[in-house]
Design an enzyme around this catalytic site. Structure first.
Site, PDB file in Angstrom:
ATOM      1  N   GLU A  11      -2.476  -3.683   7.040  1.00  0.00           N
ATOM      2  CA  GLU A  11      -3.609  -4.591   7.252  1.00  0.00           C
ATOM      3  C   GLU A  11      -3.776  -5.693   6.213  1.00  0.00           C
ATOM      4  OE1 GLU A  11      -3.842  -1.294   6.466  1.00  0.00           O
ATOM      5  OE2 GLU A  11      -5.384  -0.954   4.954  1.00  0.00           O
ATOM      6  N   HIS A  25      -9.650  -2.914   9.852  1.00  0.00           N
ATOM      7  CA  HIS A  25      -9.463  -2.864   8.397  1.00  0.00           C
ATOM      8  C   HIS A  25      -9.895  -4.160   7.722  1.00  0.00           C
ATOM      9  CE1 HIS A  25      -7.596   0.866   7.367  1.00  0.00           C
ATOM     10  NE2 HIS A  25      -6.520   0.711   8.107  1.00  0.00           N
ATOM     11  N   GLU A  71       0.845  -1.197   0.000  1.00  0.00           N
ATOM     12  CA  GLU A  71       0.000   0.000   0.000  1.00  0.00           C
ATOM     13  C   GLU A  71       0.876   1.241   0.000  1.00  0.00           C
ATOM     14  OE1 GLU A  71      -2.501   0.890   3.380  1.00  0.00           O
ATOM     15  OE2 GLU A  71      -4.042   1.724   2.088  1.00  0.00           O
ATOM     16  N   GLU A  75      -5.783  -2.327  12.804  1.00  0.00           N
ATOM     17  CA  GLU A  75      -5.566  -3.230  11.655  1.00  0.00           C
ATOM     18  C   GLU A  75      -6.671  -4.275  11.549  1.00  0.00           C
ATOM     19  OE1 GLU A  75      -3.479  -2.081   9.688  1.00  0.00           O
ATOM     20  OE2 GLU A  75      -2.469  -0.761  11.112  1.00  0.00           O
TER      21      GLU A  75
END
Ligand SMILES: [Zn+2]
Length: 1035
Positions: free
Chosen positions: A441, A477, A304, A474
């Site tokens: 995550e 998520h 990400e 996390e």
């Protein structure tokens, strides 16, 4: 992702010359495709994606200006005409702002019922377009060169530019976002990492479906050397194809002479080789030293936002969800992990083993794919049909218990709260030795920085709070982000604002002993501070470049996002409505992508109360414009008048905005002010609103417990009556309300609405204050001013400020103990007080700290300094040359992560210039101090006078190296810029900062954090000009 605990975050490093805004400016390797009729012989194409390649230059530029990839039927003549007009005016990026090209939402306009005037414009436009098309298309002998046609068509008003691939051929796509004609369905990845040589090879098989007829496939790939490519249509034979690459946009493409037809299926197979990344993104290498002193190497991923393309060719945008089947080859003494459980391991003739993971049971965005090749040791537990494991390097296994226990509790909580079970069979939490963000995550394989996951059993609750918060974030998520994903990075807050809000909400419910409420309150104050600046942005905002994607990972997406969700939840009738709304949202969009409106619509739909509230209407005023309101309250007789305006800190007071918010104003008064039932609500939708209140009411406090995202100013006698009430009894308001008064009055002083004398009047009540939120907020605000004065070398005022702080907080400082403390809230209180006392060189404090350090050194590791006091003790120790060296030696050998980090903060608080220079360099070089800690080192160094002068020079001198390690716009770079410049308050400094960043050009001058830095310096200067004399008089 959670970038905040670590002061930095993980970002892709993209070429700096790909600023999308300069798309139509001079580029060295672009040529004019507008007149090329040979490269794409079958114009005019009907594929919506292909439209950009038609030689109808007017239309080309229209697309280029912003209409990304509309379907033919979406396109309307009105918008084309409008954009065409625009394109004649100016080809610069300034005109792109009104049409959001990269939010693929339904176009807000339509030609379905055009007005007569529109019709005329449309017809005229079409005639022009048609004539230009014909002229261009039938232009004879026009060869495609950098100079264009030999006989350039002088009547063609517009040109467009298309890039050249690395092999010199035209690259068939000219936009940042990928075309929509092809969608990936599944990926079959085989990876073969070689940890001895830090390289890897890979094979990616992508099954795709064709959504619109097209003659090309465009996808992402970065730093991959593609060695073989084959393509297969439907049931046909696979054949070799040529892959074109355009590096500045990290795109590759395959062109076809025969169209791929809508509804067809096809398979692209790519083989490639690459180096493991040396930064913190993509498929990167990491290492640590084991107990025996041997260097152990491992490989991990961080994708990400834009780095999956660095590990495998893919459609690297969040809306291109697909399934993944992953195989990794490894040496027998390594182990691998990925999103899914391992299906089988096969020994290979080469002596390697191939691990194959189950195919993902869910459709997943590429940024959530993850794998590791390492020697980790797990502990595990079954939690409602999910096998939860925590992995670390073997040396740190005993630090994983707390994480496992916490993750298990939270998983259970979320399963019940969302009424949707976590969809995978396993959930791994892995501590990675080199990791820039706090955590990431990845579905089923959450990766963490070691400090965010590992705590010893004897750790203090404050240290556990850090770990629990990151895990809670996390895990949230796994639903918000993984199950339902934002369509594009402009709505990143749907991921991050939600995960941040859920992290506080879930911990309040699951682990109330962690007192997470104080932290959330502070987070909301800081979000207000940042959003008060003109350089802030709307929660949901346009994102058109890689740097802008990076910049979305900021306080607005995370903290303001979480704050407005709290405000919404607090304003809905009944405590279940918010929950019902988000359950509906998750169920309705499970496995899909959404934008902000989808969320508000779901929440509006579950509205059951009689006082029908339009959530969409209310909340879009908070997500579509930047900033927040200042609500001014005035009373006359029994009438209360509320007025709202944009709370905007600008250095010139000239910027007036007409922004209005739908504010759910809450208030309490002296007859009932503490319990939730006391709270009354007034919906302020217009500029002003009035309500009645008995004249006998002595005072009124708005924004009960600071759940609303606004600041309040009390006109007339409003402030005076609140101050009077607090002076006689602090307990007439909740601690959150007291803290919010303190926060608000400092902000109003910065805005110029109240004098600093009024601020000091409120603070007079502080000698009776003992609660954590108001004390920590007051100390933080006073410290900000103290540091500004210190950096201006206003010695007299610095001394007076010191006396002022010790006068008001001295007795509370004296009351603090230095032993282990169980309550998190008390730990927060005492660490704030003692850090301030020791920073002011208060004798008793520094002596205690020195004693504790000596005890610690003498005990040879058997005596432990309470976790919340480590930072203050190490910072005091670091002021002595000898103890600094002792501390450095301890740092080198420390294995206990959170303690190690506080040692580093201690080392960076030195005032010795030689040590300062050393530590900055060491952080940049990596090695003794990991580069991931550099933002923390810089922000700590900048607290001191000596350090802050050095840090700014250091940043200027090493800028290129910094942006090599941390991408432009990333949270790490944001932190570095802010730390180094936020204490400047003179014109000279302003000129220096402005001069430096403007010279950077594409290496960072366009960053929002630069605007923020300049604005902050101007505001500091203005505040100083205005208040120095007041301070001299009143302190
Ligand atoms: Zn996150």
């Amino acid at each position: 992702m959670d970038p905040f605990d670590s002061n930095s975050t993980e970002r892709a490093s993209l070429p700096r010359n790909m600023i999308e805004n300069s798309m139509f400016e001079e580029e060295p390797d672009v040529v004019d495709l507008a007149k090329d009729s040979t490269a794409f012989p079958t114009f005019p194409a009907l594929d919506p994606d292909e439209v950009v390649f038609e030689p109808r230059s007017s239309r080309l530029l229209v697309r280029g200006l912003g209409e990304n990839d509309m379907d033919e039927d979406e396109e309307d003549c009105e918008s084309s005409a409008r954009l065409l007009g625009m394109s004649f005016m100016n080809r610069s990026s300034a005109h792109r702002s009104n049409s959001s090209p990269y939010t693929r939402q339904a176009p807000p306009r339509s030609c379905s019922r055009p007005s007569a005037r529109t019709m005329v414009v449309c017809v005229l436009f079409l005639v022009i377009v048609a004539s230009m098309t014909m002229v261009l298309y039938f232009l004879p002998g026009c060869t495609f060169t950098r100079k264009g046609c030999a006989k350039p068509n002088k009547t063609t008003p517009l040109e467009t530019v298309y890039p050249l691939s690395t092999n010199g051929e035209l690259f068939p796509w000219a936009q940042f976002r990928l075309p929509l004609s092809i969608h990936p369905l599944s990926y079959d990845l085989t990876l073969n990492p070689d940890l001895d040589h830090m390289t890897f090879t890979g094979r990616t098989v992508i099954n795709m479906s064709v959504h619109h007829n097209t003659k090309r496939i465009v996808l992402h790939s970065a730093n991959l050397n593609i060695t073989k490519a084959t393509f297969k249509r439907g049931d046909g034979e696979a054949s070799d194809v040529t892959v074109l690459e355009y590096k500045p946009r990290q795109q590759i493409a395959v062109k076809f002479s025969e169209e791929l037809k809508a509804g067809q299926y096809c398979v692209l197979t790519l083989e490639y080789s690459a180096s493991l990344s040396h930064t913190y993104d993509g498929f990167y290498n990491s290492s640590y030293t084991d107990k025996e002193g041997n260097k152990r190497v491992l490989a991990a991923t961080q994708f990400e936002p834009l780095s999956a393309r660095k590990a495998f060719p893919c459609f690297d945008e969040p809306a291109f969800k697909a399934t993944f089947l992953i195989k990794i080859k490894r040496k027998p003494d390594y182990m691998t992990l990925s999103n899914m459980p391992k299906a089988k391991s096969t020994p290979l003739p080469s002596g390697l083993v191939e691990d194959e993971f189950e195919k993902t049971s869910v459709n997943m965005s590429t940024y959530l794919v993850a794998f590791t090749v390492a020697n980790f040791t797990p502990i595990r537990k079954n939690v409602s049909n999910t096998l939860v494991s925590v992995y670390s390097v073997p040396e740190k296994k005993e630090h994983t218990d707390y994480a496992l226990e916490t993750a298990s509790k939270l998983l259970k909580f979320y399963n019940e709260f969302f009424e949707i079970d976590y969809p995978l069979k396993k959930l791994d939490l892995v501590a990675i030795p080199d990791f820039l963000a706090g955590a990431m995550e990845n579905w089923g394989l959450i990766t963490f920085r070691e400090t965010s996951l590992l705590v010893g059993n004897q750790s203090s609750p404050l240290e556990k709070q850090v770990v629990a918060s990151v895990i809670a974030h996390e895990l949230a998520h796994q639903w918000f982000g993984n199950l339902v994903t934002m369509s594009w990075w402009n709505d990143l807050w749907l991921n991050e604002g939600f995960a941040t809000y859920m992290q506080y909400m879930s911990l309040q419910a699951v682990l109330p002993q962690l007192d997470i409420g104080n932290l959330f309150l502070e987070v909301r104050f800081r979000a207000l501070d940042k959003d008060a600046l003109n350089s802030s942005h709307a929660v949901s905002t346009e994102v058109n470049t890689p740097e802008q994607v990076e910049e979305m990972f900021d306080s607005v997406s995370y903290e303001k996002g979480a704050s407005i969700l709290l405000m919404l939840n607090a304003s809905l009738p009944g405590d279940q409505q918010f929950r019902k709304g988000i359950i509906q949202y998750l169920k309705q969009f499970s496995g899909f992508n959404t934008d902000t409106n989808d969320l508000w619509n779901s929440l509006t739909q579950v509205e059951v109360s009689t006082q029908h509230q339009n959530v969409s209407e209310m909340m879009s005023s908070w997500t579509s414009q930047k900033g927040f309101p200042l609500v001014t309250v005035s009373r006359k007789g029994d009438q209360v008048t509320l007025t709202q305006e944009h709370f905007l800190l600008t250095s010139d007071n000239a910027t007036e905005t007409s922004s209005l918010w739908h504010v759910p104003v809450t208030y309490v008064n002296d007859s009932c002010s503490l319990a939730p039932e006391c709270r009354q609500v007034f919906a302020l939708k217009n500029k002003t609103g009035t309500f009645k209140l008995p004249e006998s009411v002595k005072w009124l406090k708005l924004n009960y417990r600071n759940t609303g995202f606004y600041i309040v100013h009390y006109e007339n006698e409003g402030w005076a009556s609140l101050i009077k009430a607090l002076s006689s009894n602090v307990s007439v308001l909740t601690p959150e309300d007291r803290a919010s008064l303190i926060h608000n009055i400092f902000a109003l002083s910065r805005l110029g609405r109240v004098s600093f004398r009024q601020v000091l009047k409120l603070l007079n009540y502080m000698s009776n204050e003992t609660e954590t939120p108001p004390v920590t907020e007051a100390l933080l605000q006073l410290n900000t001013i103290y540091r500004l004065l210190d950096k201006r070398q206003e010695h007299v005022l610095v001394a007076r400020m010191k006396n002022y702080i010790l006068d008001h907080f001295g007795s509370l400082m004296d009351k603090q103990t230095w032993e282990e403390e169980k309550s998190v809230s008390k730990q927060e209180l005492r660490s704030a007080l003692l850090e301030m006392a020791c920073r002011l060189s208060e004798e008793k404090c520094t002596q205690q700290a020195k004693n504790l350090f000596k005890q610690y050194v003498d005990s040879n590791g058997t005596f432990r300094i309470p976790g919340d006091l480590q930072r203050v003790v190490f910072a005091v120790a670091a002021q002595s040359d000898q103890d600094w060296l002792t501390l450095l030696n301890m740092y080198k050998h420390a294995t206990y992560d959170s303690e190690k980090r506080k040692m580093l903060q201690g080392l960076a608080s030195t005032q010795d210039t030689r040590h300062i220079v050393w530590i900055l360099k060491a952080g940049l070089n990596g090695g003794i101090i990991q580069t991931q800690e550099l933002p923390l080192v810089i922000s700590t160094v900048c607290n001191g006078f000596a350090g802050y002068l050095f840090a700014w020079d250091f940043i200027q001198e090493n800028w290129d190296q910094l942006i090599e390690k941390f991408p432009v716009g990333s949270f790490a770079i944001q932190t570095i810029i802010k730390s180094a410049t936020s204490q400047f308050s003179t014109q000279t400094r302003l000129d220096q900062v402005q001069g430096f960043f403007s010279r950077l050009k594409e290496r960072g001058s366009q960053m929002r954090s630069v605007q923020e830095a300049l604005e902050t310096i101007r505001l500091n200067r203005r505040w100083m000009d205005k208040n120095l004399s007041t301070l001299q008089k009143w302190l």
